[in-house]
Scaffold this active site. Structure first.
Site, PDB file in Angstrom:
ATOM      1  N   ARG A  62       5.809   6.192  14.271  1.00  0.00           N
ATOM      2  CA  ARG A  62       5.432   6.698  12.946  1.00  0.00           C
ATOM      3  C   ARG A  62       5.024   8.160  12.972  1.00  0.00           C
ATOM      4  NH1 ARG A  62       1.037   4.811   8.480  1.00  0.00           N
ATOM      5  NH2 ARG A  62       0.417   6.982   8.362  1.00  0.00           N
ATOM      6  N   ASP A  88       0.474   5.156   1.946  1.00  0.00           N
ATOM      7  CA  ASP A  88      -0.415   5.499   3.184  1.00  0.00           C
ATOM      8  C   ASP A  88      -1.712   6.193   2.737  1.00  0.00           C
ATOM      9  OD1 ASP A  88       1.187   3.919   4.835  1.00  0.00           O
ATOM     10  OD2 ASP A  88       2.617   5.525   5.203  1.00  0.00           O
ATOM     11  N   HIS A 110       0.881  -1.054   0.006  1.00  0.00           N
ATOM     12  CA  HIS A 110       0.043   0.024   0.023  1.00  0.00           C
ATOM     13  C   HIS A 110       0.789   1.452   0.172  1.00  0.00           C
ATOM     14  CE1 HIS A 110       0.988  -0.363   4.243  1.00  0.00           C
ATOM     15  NE2 HIS A 110       0.908   0.770   4.373  1.00  0.00           N
ATOM     16  N   HIS A 148       4.703   0.347   0.324  1.00  0.00           N
ATOM     17  CA  HIS A 148       5.592  -0.602   1.002  1.00  0.00           C
ATOM     18  C   HIS A 148       4.645  -1.670   1.388  1.00  0.00           C
ATOM     19  CE1 HIS A 148       3.793   3.011   3.483  1.00  0.00           C
ATOM     20  NE2 HIS A 148       3.617   2.093   4.361  1.00  0.00           N
TER      21      HIS A 148
HETATM   22  C1  OGA Z   1       3.225   2.245   8.284  1.00  0.00           C
HETATM   23  C2  OGA Z   1       3.511   0.847   7.723  1.00  0.00           C
HETATM   24  C3  OGA Z   1       5.213  -0.343   8.004  1.00  0.00           C
HETATM   25  C4  OGA Z   1       5.952  -1.187   8.984  1.00  0.00           C
HETATM   26  O1  OGA Z   1       3.677   2.596   9.465  1.00  0.00           O
HETATM   27  O2  OGA Z   1       2.645   2.955   7.382  1.00  0.00           O
HETATM   28  O3  OGA Z   1       3.136   0.441   6.814  1.00  0.00           O
HETATM   29  O4  OGA Z   1       7.289  -1.767   8.662  1.00  0.00           O
HETATM   30  N1  OGA Z   1       4.180   0.356   8.546  1.00  0.00           N
HETATM   31  O5  OGA Z   1       5.451  -1.547  10.317  1.00  0.00           O
HETATM   32 MN    MN Z   2       1.839   2.046   5.722  1.00  0.00          MN
END
Ligand code: OGA
Ligand code: MN
Length: 287
Positions: A278, A111, A109, A263
């Site tokens: 994050r 974000d 995806h 990602h």
């Molecule tokens: C995010 C996600 C990636 C991870 O925080 O948007 O997709 O490696 N995380 O946790």
């Molecule tokens: Mn993400």
């Protein structure tokens, strides 16, 4: 008393090491717990534009440092669906517990593309890692676009895609978090329409802008009509040669350009806990 960290004086000391052919670079020679000079911030932003996702190693940063670092690159947003950290509403905890099966965002995806103005980027800091596993894979959406045939590019160029926040395969990955610390009613659906081929506002390059996490269908078509082509694009855009893979260590940080990458957090550490912090940076309306 602990000594104050030294400011990063010489931007020339930034040491940028690409990690794959498609995208991604590790940046060494910078201490993110120190005050960042504007020159260094400009260099880091350029590295992000050049490499799409950048990684830092062996950083020892507090939530305050995390936010201060992020603010060099834009406004820091709160995640729309899940409450932030106590005392730091802009910091979201991305966590999978020992007893959980699904990991947050555990499918390809970019974000929150169901927002009218999806974020320009996110900065993820490793806080607690499983003994092995829990890598994150990133993919380059410029390459995904460029590697399509000219006829396919021409067909996609005028199309629009509709992103929604409630595709079942993705809500499943955030149900547990939303149940514990959700901020909006679970039945609320966020929705936005974006060009299928987007031009990056800083690099001017075209890129493929649909994603398997949130794109429901093409505007003006039914879901059934959209599905075969969307499925093809989701498959195509995550081909191994468009990706890089990041193995987290304590002190690792990833900063991705959410406009031109996707990602996938790899869910291969069942029985162990993984905790990340994050922050999300404001973006503009895709065009
Ligand atoms: C995010 C996600 C990636 C991870 O925080 O948007 O997709 O490696 N995380 O946790
Ligand atoms: Mn993400």
């Amino acid at each position: 008393m602990p000594q104050a960290a030294q400011p990063n004086v010489s931007p020339q000391t930034l040491d940028i090491r690409p990690v794959a052919g498609a995208l991604g670079a590790e940046i060494h020679g910078v201490d993110l717990s120190a005050e960042l000079s504007e020159e260094t911030a400009v260099e880091i932003r350029q590295a992000l534009l050049d490499h799409l996702v950048i990684f830092f190693r062996d950083q020892d940063i507090t939530p305050e440092h995390h936010l201060a670092f992020g603010r060099h690159f834009g406004d820091v947003l709160e995640y729309p669906l899940i409450k932030g950290l106590e005392g730091f509403p802009e910091i979201m905890t991305v966590v999978k517990l020992e007893n959980e099966k699904l990991n947050f965002g555990g499918l390809w995806h970019s974000d929150t593309t169901y927002l009218e103005e999806p974020p320009m980027g996110s900065i993820l800091v490793a806080r607690e890692l499983p003994p092995q596993g829990g890598d994150t894979i990133f993919a380059n959406m410029y390459l995904a676009y460029e590697m399509l045939s000219e006829a396919m590019q021409k067909m996609l160029d005028p199309l629009k895609g509709i992103s929604v926040s409630n595709l079942p395969k993705v809500t499943a990955t955030r149900d547990e978090r939303a149940r514990v610390s959700g901020t909006i009613a679970p039945e609320t659906v966020l929705k936005a329409t974006h060009p299928v081929v987007r031009t990056h506002p800083e690099t001017g390059r075209k890129l493929l802008y649909v994603n398997g996490g949130h794109t429901l269908k093409f505007e003006g078509m039914s879901e059934e009509e959209s599905a075969p082509l969307l499925e093809y694009l989701f498959e195509h855009q995550t081909r191994p040669e468009f990706t890089c893979r990041f193995a987290w260590q304590p002190g690792s940080i990833a900063f991705w350009d959410n406009r031109c990458t996707q990602h996938l957090p790899v869910n291969d550490y069942h029985g162990y806990k993984r905790v990340m912090h994050r922050i999300t940076l404001a973006g503009g309306k895709p065009a």
